[in-house]
Design a protein around this motif. Structure first.
Motif, PDB file in Angstrom:
ATOM      1  N   LEU A 113      42.351-132.800   8.037  1.00  0.00           N
ATOM      2  CA  LEU A 113      40.971-132.894   7.536  1.00  0.00           C
ATOM      3  C   LEU A 113      40.607-134.367   7.293  1.00  0.00           C
ATOM      4  O   LEU A 113      39.507-134.812   7.621  1.00  0.00           O
ATOM      5  N   GLY A 114      41.559-135.109   6.715  1.00  0.00           N
ATOM      6  CA  GLY A 114      41.327-136.534   6.406  1.00  0.00           C
ATOM      7  C   GLY A 114      41.048-137.353   7.661  1.00  0.00           C
ATOM      8  O   GLY A 114      40.100-138.144   7.687  1.00  0.00           O
ATOM      9  N   VAL A 115      41.849-137.173   8.699  1.00  0.00           N
ATOM     10  CA  VAL A 115      41.617-137.962   9.917  1.00  0.00           C
ATOM     11  C   VAL A 115      40.313-137.546  10.599  1.00  0.00           C
ATOM     12  O   VAL A 115      39.651-138.372  11.232  1.00  0.00           O
ATOM     13  N   ALA A 116      39.934-136.263  10.442  1.00  0.00           N
ATOM     14  CA  ALA A 116      38.641-135.829  10.995  1.00  0.00           C
ATOM     15  C   ALA A 116      37.503-136.559  10.281  1.00  0.00           C
ATOM     16  O   ALA A 116      36.540-136.999  10.917  1.00  0.00           O
ATOM     17  N   ILE A 117      37.623-136.702   8.959  1.00  0.00           N
ATOM     18  CA  ILE A 117      36.612-137.445   8.191  1.00  0.00           C
ATOM     19  C   ILE A 117      36.647-138.919   8.592  1.00  0.00           C
ATOM     20  O   ILE A 117      35.616-139.551   8.810  1.00  0.00           O
TER      21      ILE A 117
ATOM     22  N   GLY B 157      42.728-144.630   6.093  1.00  0.00           N
ATOM     23  CA  GLY B 157      43.610-145.310   7.046  1.00  0.00           C
ATOM     24  C   GLY B 157      42.982-145.421   8.426  1.00  0.00           C
ATOM     25  O   GLY B 157      43.044-146.475   9.070  1.00  0.00           O
ATOM     26  N   LEU B 158      42.344-144.333   8.866  1.00  0.00           N
ATOM     27  CA  LEU B 158      41.715-144.363  10.190  1.00  0.00           C
ATOM     28  C   LEU B 158      40.455-145.241  10.170  1.00  0.00           C
ATOM     29  O   LEU B 158      40.214-146.021  11.101  1.00  0.00           O
ATOM     30  N   ALA B 159      39.682-145.108   9.081  1.00  0.00           N
ATOM     31  CA  ALA B 159      38.456-145.918   8.980  1.00  0.00           C
ATOM     32  C   ALA B 159      38.792-147.409   8.911  1.00  0.00           C
ATOM     33  O   ALA B 159      38.031-148.242   9.395  1.00  0.00           O
TER      34      ALA B 159
END
Lengths: 240, 442
Positions: B345-349, B271-273
């Protein structure tokens, strides 16, 4: 006339690299200002800072980003949303009071009313760029910063886009745009700002730039810019 | 933030493949786990050929132990298929309808009665791995049947010894009626010796008395020896802390935690990417949305989707495995904290990656080893390596989420409070890293 956009001694550093060095200029309401220069001159950095997408290391920009519309070089759109949904979303995020009116106005201005419900992924590059510019205009800002708005468009699409931008300026919007296509600056800009190595080396009308470079008024502005930068380089070498 | 949330839900709804995966994945995994657990390989399907004559018994003293009891014991350990002949059993093994066959030979009772070592014939099929699994399962089943059978024989022998000690009617072929027991001999003999004048006869009687006393004492001891030989080492298990988690419900917890992690990390990172891939990030962050709000929005959406998927999985698997629904409130708490940590963790990735594909790949490459490392049992690797694994597992949320969910579902150790605190700290740390990554990436 009061300046709508005022940039004062703007500098930007990335570590040891100085992308902009004390750049200053003003732009008035309805003025079309072209920012030109070689690759790496700092054009995108300057427009990003004016738009509030980047912060300056030093210097000032007025007005703030809330009064500046921005269309980045790559269309910043959601491809799975329709044209109208993209406009509606950014109207919400910009806090536009009458969103339906703003969306309708942008659809009319971009000539995309017939394709309002079409997903952006299915639009041509030219139409995407028009929506990209429309997103920058959705909050009706007094200043619009356009980064290479006609890049990757064919001549017909470029022509339609410039008609749209000239009409905006005619309506009182101050437009600052960067371009590699110097002919566009010659044809549409009221003023040209030349950046080289992050420094502002010329600020005047395209005709003044032609004169400075020794080019005839009906001559080639691209040749004039190359000659101007070459002359400046020689002067710096001599003075150095 | 609400506008972005609605926008992302709309994009998610229009990403049909992703949506289908989000729905099909938990259902498929829940069904697979359910079927795998309900068709447990702990009771293998085995053909049993009992070639012993009907009513065959093993004689132990005055007791008889039926051979069919041994067969029954073996049947209770496996999914038994009774077949008439050895040839029929071989055909069933070859066709794959049973994984092995056990042949109980006709002379097994005679061999046990004559203290000769009796043997069973076991027939296998399949590749090396399958054979190994079948052998280990079947060996365990046969060992349990042997143990139960030897206990019956031991009990019969103990009864016979008791009769010799206490006397009575032994019912052994040729034994006289109302036989005196070894325990009763010394008093009777002592009375007889007291009436006997000193001399050679009295001395002979005293030697017999000494032998009878010694024999009674040692036969009494041999009853204990028999029970010791039947089960030389008794295992007493003590759990030092917590409650033992049944393997099948632990498997459910592992599957749900893995799904929670994958859905959450992939959605948050993707989502962030996507914002950067669509070049919208710089437009949003120029004052329309704060970095914190953007990270919170992406994390919340991913966590909400993963929470629904994980809860659906738990409910689905609950159709196959007995779960304590009274603890459902704790499941929700554990899933919420786990989802929050995985989302961080997901948003950090996602903050590190420029494209959705790169973010997804990075998310999978990070998540899979984390899951495997968290499941490495103590003692299976060297001490130093295990400590290193422990450190890695501690700084990523999988193990803490697994422990929290295990505690919530199975009341397992460690207590849920510590795991929830650990997850909350990891959420803050990864959230801060995502914030830093987003700033660096601009």
């Amino acid at each position: 006339m009061n300046a709508e956009l005022s940039v004062g001694a703007l500098s930007k550093r990335y570590g040891t690299l100085e992308a902009l060095h004390e750049v200053s200029f003003n732009a008035h309401p309805g003025e079309l200002v072209a920012v030109i220069g070689p690759n790496g001159a700092g054009k995108t950095t300057l427009l990003s800072i004016i738009a509030g997408a980047q912060t300056a290391s030093a210097g000032t920009v007025a007005p703030g980003p809330d009064r500046v519309g921005w269309a980045p070089q790559q269309p910043a759109l959601y491809s799975k949303l329709s044209v109208a949904e993209n406009l509606e979303l950014f109207a919400r995020l910009e806090g536009v009071p009458d969103r339906a009116d703003a969306v309708g106005r942008m659809l009319d201005q971009t000539g995309l009313r017939g394709r309002a419900d079409e997903r952006v992924a299915r639009l041509s590059g030219g139409n995407r760029q028009r929506v990209n510019v429309a997103l920058g205009l959705i909050a009706n800002p007094p200043v619009l910063a356009l980064d290479e708005p006609s890049a990757s468009l064919d001549p017909a699409q470029r022509e339609r886009l410039w008609q749209f931008i000239v009409a905006l300026a005619a309506g009182g919007t101050t437009v600052v745009f960067s371009t590699h296509n110097v002919v566009e600056a010659q044809r549409y800009a009221d003023r040209a700002i030349v950046l080289a190595d992050g420094r502002l080396v010329f600020d005047g009308t395209p005709q003044a730039l032609m004169r400075e470079a020794g080019e005839a008024q009906d001559g080639d502005m691209e040749r004039a810019l190359v000659a101007f930068l070459a002359q400046r380089g020689s002067r710096e070498e001599t003075s150095g | 933030m609400r506008s972005l949330f609605v926008k992302d839900l709309l994009i998610l709804r229009r990403s049909r493949l992703l949506l289908a995966l989000l729905i099909i994945y938990p259902v498929a995994i829940a069904l697979l786990i359910g079927f795998a657990i309900s068709r447990s390989p702990s009771r293998p399907r085995v053909a049993i050929v009992d070639e012993t004559p009907a009513g065959e018994t093993v004689q132990v003293g005055n007791q008889r132990v039926s051979v069919s009891q041994y067969a029954d014991q073996l049947f209770s350990q496996v999914q038994s298929v009774r077949v008439g002949t050895r040839q029929e059993a071989i055909e069933q093994v070859k066709s794959g309808s049973v994984i092995a066959a056990v042949v109980i030979p006709p002379d097994i009772a005679a061999k046990i009665s004559s203290l000769d070592r009796a043997s069973l014939e076991v027939l296998y099929n399949g590749d090396a791995l399958e054979q190994s699994l079948v052998q280990s399962t079947l060996n365990s089943a046969i060992a349990q049947a042997n143990s139960a059978f030897s206990e019956q024989i031991q009990q019969a022998a103990a009864k016979a010894l008791n009769a010799l000690l206490e006397g009575g009617n032994l019912s052994i072929l040729g034994a006289p009626q109302n036989l005196i027991g070894l325990h009763q001999i010394p008093p009777e003999l002592k009375a007889l010796i007291a009436r006997q004048p000193p001399g050679r006869d009295r001395q002979a009687l005293e030697r017999i008395d000494a032998f009878a006393g010694f024999a009674a004492e040692n036969l009494a001891l041999s009853k204990n020896v028999l029970s010791t030989v039947g089960q030389p080492i008794q295992v007493k298990s003590s759990l030092l802390h917590g409650r033992r988690t049944p393997l099948n419900t632990f498997a459910v917890v592992v599957a749900v935690t893995v799904s929670l992690m994958f859905v959450c990390v992939l959605l948050a990172a993707g989502g962030l990417a996507l914002e950067r891939e669509e070049h919208a990030l710089s437009r949003l962050l120029r004052g329309l949305v704060s970095r914190e709000a953007l990270l919170a929005e992406k994390g919340s959406l991913a966590a909400a989707c993963a929470f629904v998927v994980a809860l659906a999985m738990l409910a689905g698997v609950g159709a196959f495995v007995t779960l304590e629904w009274s603890r459902a409130g704790l499941w929700v708490v554990a899933l919420v904290f786990g989802a929050a940590a995985f989302a961080a963790l997901g948003v950090a990735i996602g903050a590190l990656a420029r494209e959705v594909r790169a973010a997804s790949l990075l998310a999978i490459l990070m998540s899979l080893p984390l899951a495997f490392l968290a499941l490495v049992p103590q003692g299976s690797v060297g001490h130093g390596f295990y400590v290193a694994i422990g450190v890695v597992s501690f700084v990523f949320p999988f193990k803490a989420a697994l422990q929290a969910l295990d505690a919530a579902v199975n009341d397992a150790s460690p207590a849920i409070g510590g795991s929830l605190l650990h997850l909350a700290v990891l959420t803050i740390v990864f959230g801060a890293l995502a914030r830093l990554g987003l700033r660096q990436a601009e």
